[in-house]
Write an enzyme that holds these catalytic residues in place. Structure first.
Site, PDB file in Angstrom:
ATOM      1  CG  ASP A 148       0.248   8.345  -4.226  1.00 26.91           C
ATOM      2  OD1 ASP A 148       0.408   7.894  -3.077  1.00 26.91           O
ATOM      3  OD2 ASP A 148       1.111   8.278  -5.118  1.00 26.91           O
ATOM      4  CG  HIS A 173       1.641   4.808  -4.373  1.00 24.73           C
ATOM      5  ND1 HIS A 173       2.447   5.881  -4.692  1.00 24.73           N
ATOM      6  CD2 HIS A 173       2.476   3.762  -4.152  1.00 24.73           C
ATOM      7  CE1 HIS A 173       3.701   5.494  -4.652  1.00 24.73           C
ATOM      8  NE2 HIS A 173       3.759   4.213  -4.339  1.00 24.73           N
TER       9      HIS A 173
END
Length: 410
Positions: free
Chosen positions: A170, A201
Site C-alpha cells: 500500500d 491498497h
C-alpha cells in the site's frame, strides 16, 4: 441493492441519508459502515448487504453530504480525480460527528439489539480508528486506513476491541507508516493489527483492480471474529453443521439440506472438482449426484472438530462400500464392491446462521488404491493404512520412505 435509505439528524443541524441493510431475522447488533472516498457507492452497499447477511443491522452514512449530498461514484479516471477532490476537502472532525450521530440513530432503532460497532475501508478505515477513539462504540475494524499514523496520540482513548488490516504494498500507508501504527499497539492485546503480504491498497474491494480474494477472505474472518465477540450475534455453528449433515446423510432430504444454506451457496470437493455453485446448480448436484447417490452403508466417524467465528473444520473418517457409482468421489468409476475408509476434512464457512460454502479434502490416491484402480507399488501412497494410522498413531511411520533406515542411530 437489497437495502433502503433512512435519514439521520446531524448534531449541528441539517440531515443526511444513510444506506440501511437489515438481516433476514429482522434485527441484530448494529454496524456503522464508513465509506471510502467514492461516496456510498455500489461497493459500500454491497458490503452493507454482506454484513446484513452475517446478522447485523448496517447503516452506511453519507459522509460527504456537507460538500455534496448523495455522492455515488465508480472508478473511472475522472471519478478518481473527483473523489480525491472530496477527500482533500473533507472535514474529518465533522465526519466523526456524523458517524457519532449515526451511532446514536442506530442505538435508537428498534431492530438494533443494542451493541454497535464501526467498520471502514480506506478513508473509512481511518474514520473507524478515530471513531473508536472518540465515540462510544463496542468494536471497530479498519481496512488500510489512510493517515492513522498522524493520529496515534488518540490511541490511548480507544477502549473497545479493534482490528486494523494493512496491505504490504500500500503506497497510501507505506511500510514506515504501517510500522509506526503497529509499534504503537504492540502492548495492546485488545488492538489487533494484521499485514497481508503481496497485496495492495483496497485488496478487499470486490470491484477494484487490486481485489485479492485470499487476503479478503482472511481479513473478513478476522473482522467477523471481533464483531462476534464484542457484539454478537452468537450462533451454534457446530449444531448448524450437524443439522446440515443429518439431512444429507440420514434423512437424505435435499430441500431440507438447502434450507440450511444461504441463497447463493457453493460446495467444492477439491480432489475431484465436483459440487455446485448457486442454489439451482447445488440443488441439482445434491439431488442427482450426492444426497441420493451415496452408498447404503455410508458412515462418518468424527475425529476432531474446531469451531471458529465463521467456520467449522471437521476431521473425520469417511467409510463406505463402493456398491454404486459415486459421482462426487469416483465419477465414471463402476462399482467395485470394495470397502473404503478414508480420512476426510471439511472446512465449512457460514454467513450468519446459514452455511455459505464447503471445501472438502481427501486423499484421492488412497481411495483409488483401496478400490484397486491404482497399484501403490513404487508410489508414495497408501490404502486404508492412512485411516488406521489416523485412529492409532502407534501404527508404523515412514513406511513409504526407502531412506528412513539410513538415519537410524544418527
Amino acid at each position: 441493492m437489497a437495502g433502503s435509505y433512512v435519514t439521520i439528524n446531524a448534531q449541528d443541524g441539517g440531515q443526511f441519508r444513510a444506506y440501511l441493510a437489515l438481516p433476514k431475522a429482522g434485527k441484530g447488533p448494529g454496524i456503522v459502515l464508513c465509506q471510502e472516498i467514492f461516496g456510498v457507492n455500489a461497493y459500500v452497499r454491497e458490503t452493507a448487504d454482506y454484513y446484513a447477511e452475517e446478522g447485523y443491522v448496517v447503516l452506511a452514512p453519507d459522509l460527504f453530504w456537507r460538500m455534496e449530498p448523495h455522492v455515488d461514484m465508480g472508478y473511472s479516471p475522472e471519478e478518481w480525480q473527483r473523489a480525491f477532490g472530496y477527500f482533500q476537502n473533507f472535514n474529518v472532525d465533522k465526519g466523526i460527528e456524523d458517524i457519532a450521530a449515526t451511532v446514536k440513530a442506530m442505538r435508537a432503532r428498534s431492530d438494533c439489539t443494542g451493541k454497535v460497532g464501526v467498520l471502514g475501508h480506506c478513508l473509512g478505515g481511518k474514520l473507524a480508528y478515530l471513531t473508536a477513539a472518540r465515540v462510544d462504540v463496542d468494536a471497530a475494524v479498519g481496512y488500510y486506513g489512510v493517515g492513522i499514523e498522524g493520529s496515534l496520540a488518540e490511541a490511548k482513548n480507544i477502549k473497545c476491541p479493534t482490528v486494523l488490516h494493512f496491505a504490504e504494498l500500500d503506497k497510501y500507508c507505506d511500510a514506515n507508516a504501517r510500522n509506526q501504527i503497529i509499534a504503537a499497539f504492540k502492548d495492546r492485546p485488545d488492538i489487533e493489527t494484521y499485514v497481508y503480504p503481496g497485496v495492495d491498497h483496497a485488496f478487499a474491494r470486490t470491484m477494484g483492480e487490486h481485489f485479492d480474494k485470499p487476503a479478503s477472505i482472511m481479513a473478513h474472518s478476522r473482522s467477523i471474529a471481533v464483531f462476534r465477540r464484542a457484539l454478537g450475534p452468537h450462533f451454534d455453528l457446530s449444531a448448524l453443521w450437524d443439522a446440515h449433515c443429518y439431512h444429507e446423510f440420514a434423512t437424505r432430504d435435499v430441500a431440507a439440506t438447502m434450507k440450511t444454506m444461504v441463497d447463493q451457496p457453493y460446495v467444492n470437493h477439491i480432489p475431484t472438482m465436483t459440487g455446485g455453485v448457486g442454489q439451482k446448480e447445488l440443488a441439482r448436484f445434491y439431488q442427482h449426484h450426492f444426497v441420493n447417490a451415496n452408498p447404503a452403508d455410508t458412515k462418518l466417524i468424527p475425529i476432531s472438530r474446531t469451531v471458529g467465528a465463521d467456520r467449522v473444520v471437521d476431521e473425520m473418517l469417511f467409510c463406505f462400500t463402493h456398491d454404486r457409482e459415486i459421482d462426487w468421489m469416483l465419477p465414471g468409476v463402476k462399482p467395485t464392491g470394495k470397502y473404503v475408509e478414508i480420512p476426510l476434512v471439511a472446512i465449512v464457512c457460514f454467513r450468519g446462521d446459514k452455511l455459505y460454502h464447503e471445501h472438502i479434502y481427501w486423499d484421492q490416491a488412497s481411495v483409488l488404491v483401496q478400490i484397486g484402480l491404482l497399484d501403490p507399488k513404487g508410489l508414495p501412497t497408501a490404502g486404508n493404512e492412512t485411516a488406521k494410522k489416523l485412529l492409532d498413531e502407534k501404527q508404523p511411520s515412514n513406511t513409504l520412505m526407502k531412506r528412513w533406515a539410513e538415519s537410524a542411530g544418527k
